[in-house]
Design a protein around this motif. Structure first.
Motif, short mmCIF file in Angstrom:
data_model
loop_
_atom_site.label_atom_id
_atom_site.label_comp_id
_atom_site.label_asym_id
_atom_site.label_seq_id
_atom_site.Cartn_x
_atom_site.Cartn_y
_atom_site.Cartn_z
N GLU A 92 6.37 15.69 -10.48
CA GLU A 92 7.56 15.80 -9.76
C GLU A 92 7.39 17.30 -9.18
O GLU A 92 6.95 18.04 -9.34
CB GLU A 92 8.82 15.85 -10.73
N GLY A 134 2.58 16.15 -4.35
CA GLY A 134 2.37 14.94 -3.69
C GLY A 134 0.90 15.10 -2.95
O GLY A 134 0.30 16.20 -2.69
N TRP A 135 0.83 14.05 -1.95
CA TRP A 135 -0.39 13.94 -0.98
C TRP A 135 -0.50 15.10 -0.09
O TRP A 135 -1.37 15.39 0.46
CB TRP A 135 -0.47 12.72 -0.35
N TRP A 142 0.86 4.18 -3.11
CA TRP A 142 0.47 5.35 -3.16
C TRP A 142 1.46 6.53 -2.83
O TRP A 142 1.58 7.40 -2.41
CB TRP A 142 -0.50 5.50 -1.96
N GLN A 143 2.67 6.04 -3.68
CA GLN A 143 3.69 7.16 -3.47
C GLN A 143 3.59 8.00 -4.56
O GLN A 143 2.83 8.08 -5.40
CB GLN A 143 5.07 6.30 -4.11
N ASP A 144 4.09 9.18 -4.00
CA ASP A 144 3.78 10.43 -4.61
C ASP A 144 4.10 10.65 -6.16
O ASP A 144 3.43 11.07 -6.96
CB ASP A 144 4.77 11.73 -3.98
N TRP A 145 5.30 10.03 -6.60
CA TRP A 145 5.89 9.91 -7.85
C TRP A 145 4.99 9.32 -9.06
O TRP A 145 5.02 9.39 -10.18
CB TRP A 145 7.21 9.46 -8.00
N LEU A 146 4.39 8.55 -8.18
CA LEU A 146 3.16 7.68 -9.24
C LEU A 146 2.24 8.34 -9.56
O LEU A 146 1.54 8.09 -10.71
CB LEU A 146 2.76 6.23 -8.47
N TRP A 147 1.51 9.25 -8.75
CA TRP A 147 0.09 9.90 -9.04
C TRP A 147 0.19 11.33 -9.08
O TRP A 147 -0.78 11.99 -9.80
CB TRP A 147 -0.78 9.47 -7.91
N ARG A 153 0.77 -1.26 -0.06
CA ARG A 153 0.10 -0.03 0.21
C ARG A 153 0.98 1.36 0.08
O ARG A 153 0.57 2.27 -0.85
CB ARG A 153 -0.84 -0.09 1.27
N ALA A 154 2.10 1.06 0.87
CA ALA A 154 2.76 2.60 0.97
C ALA A 154 3.42 2.67 -0.61
O ALA A 154 3.53 3.75 -0.83
CB ALA A 154 3.82 2.30 1.95
N TRP A 155 3.92 1.50 -1.25
CA TRP A 155 4.43 1.85 -2.55
C TRP A 155 3.54 2.32 -3.55
O TRP A 155 3.88 3.18 -4.13
CB TRP A 155 5.08 0.36 -3.02
#
Length: 390
Positions: free
Chosen positions: A23, A26-27, A15-20, A11-13
């Motif tokens: 650059e 983030g969240w 929802w990483q910022d760089w995915l969604w 889950r942590a991986w």
């Protein structure tokens, strides 16, 4: 314990910022501010489940108290269907083997039942017709969808008409992702998503059409698209996408209603308007305005990231479905142009008739009587002009 740790790590991986996000974003940028700014949260989506349940209950009441009396008022009439006669052998085959037996199976069943092959084929045809939904069921379903799409379109239009991104596509991304949530967006999203979830729940009991699989794909893609756009704050683009889809749906459902009621000219005129609106909204505005704003314009602002591809991938799925459905619309339009009395829904499962074979039976009976003469074995025939009942 190990599984719990693995799930938390996954889950942590995921929802990483760089995915969604692009650059540098983030969240953390979507945290509510002390000044009163509120942003969309993933936990908000749980409210759509009770909303979907409410829609299912309201639908039952609506179909019973509103759609059924309306069907009577508009003159929806059921076609009289000839029921298949009782035959345990054929019924067993129909339920356990196939509803459409091959010719070899028809021959075998004919021998086992003592019926002619034509009688066996006719029995299966009538038995299949018995399981097809009647016009009243179709009318009630179309009435429910018409009511929702009509209200959703004008409510969405009222909520968006004064917003800058309704006129300028660049405004969809201005300040992304730090775009505060407003109440009209919240309710527009929750109600639309709740409705599509209710459609997914009721798909097993709804009228099954030829594009049943495509409808499932559409519902799932729509639910994923609405949910994802909410979570990552693509809300401005999401509201425009929902509005464009609602713009033509209520016209189609109203055409179906008048089709089932036998109002042929009204159905045809509404269908023409629907086809034009569908073409403009789904094949012009959606790809060349909405998708251009989500695919091309963001490239001038941010480098690409996974969320960019995921979101636009879902839009591509919807656009492929739009093209598929427009081809069905063209097929209906071609039938309409030469002057057909009514436009039929190409996705509908039509009743199979006995007319052609009954005419053949009459012709065979007539030829037999002509060959043998009007008097057989010194007795006049007693069943002239009557078909044999199988």
């Amino acid at each position: 314990m190990i599984q719990s740790v693995m799930l938390q790590g996954l889950r942590a991986w995921f929802w990483q910022d760089w995915l969604w996000f692009p650059e540098g974003l983030g969240w953390a940028d979507l945290e509510n501010k002390d000044g009163g700014e509120v942003f969309a949260k993933s936990e908000d989506l749980w409210v759509t489940l009770p909303i979907a349940l409410c829609f299912l209950i309201i639908r039952q009441v609506f179909e019973w108290k509103v759609a059924t009396p309306l069907a009577t008022l508009l003159g929806v009439r059921e076609k009289v269907r000839v029921e298949a006669s009782h035959n345990p052998l054929l019924e067993s085959y129909f339920r356990s083997a196939s509803k459409h037996p091959a010719q070899s199976a028809v021959v075998t069943l004919s021998k086992q039942s003592g019926w002619s092959e034509r009688q066996v084929q006719r029995w299966f045809r009538r038995r299949r017709n018995q399981e097809r939904p009647n016009k009243l069921k179709k009318f009630r379903e179309a009435s429910w969808r018409f009511t929702f799409y009509l209200l959703a379109f004008f409510a969405g239009l009222g909520a968006l008409v004064d917003k800058p991104w309704f006129y300028e596509k660049e405004e969809m991304w201005k300040g992304f992702p730090k775009m505060p949530l407003i109440p009209s967006q919240y309710w527009y999203y929750m109600i639309e998503l709740g409705f599509y979830i209710s459609l997914l729940f009721s798909v097993a009991s709804d009228v099954k059409r030829k594009d049943f699989k495509e409808q499932i794909v559409h519902h799932v893609a729509t639910i994923l698209l609405i949910s994802f756009s909410w979570v990552v704050n693509y809300i401005r683009a999401g509201t425009m996408i929902m509005l464009i889809h609602d713009a033509s749906d209520y016209l189609l459902e109203s055409a179906k209603m008048f089709n089932y009621a036998g109002w042929r000219n009204t159905c045809n005129y509404i269908f023409i308007v629907f086809a034009m609106v569908f073409f403009i909204t789904r094949l012009i505005l959606f790809p060349f305005w909405i998708m251009h704003a989500t695919i091309v314009y963001p490239l001038s602002l941010y480098p690409t990231f996974f969320g960019y591809y995921f979101f636009n991938g879902l839009l591509m799925v919807l656009q492929c479905l739009h093209i598929f459905w427009f081809l069905l619309i063209l097929r209906m339009a071609i039938k309409f142009l030469p002057g057909n009395n009514i436009v039929e829904d190409e996705r509908s499962d039509r009743d199979e008739t006995d007319d052609s074979e009954e005419e053949e039976d009459e012709e065979e009976e007539k030829n037999r009587k002509t060959k043998n003469g009007p008097v057989q074995n010194g007795h006049s025939p007693l069943n002239n002009n009557h078909r044999k009942i199988d």
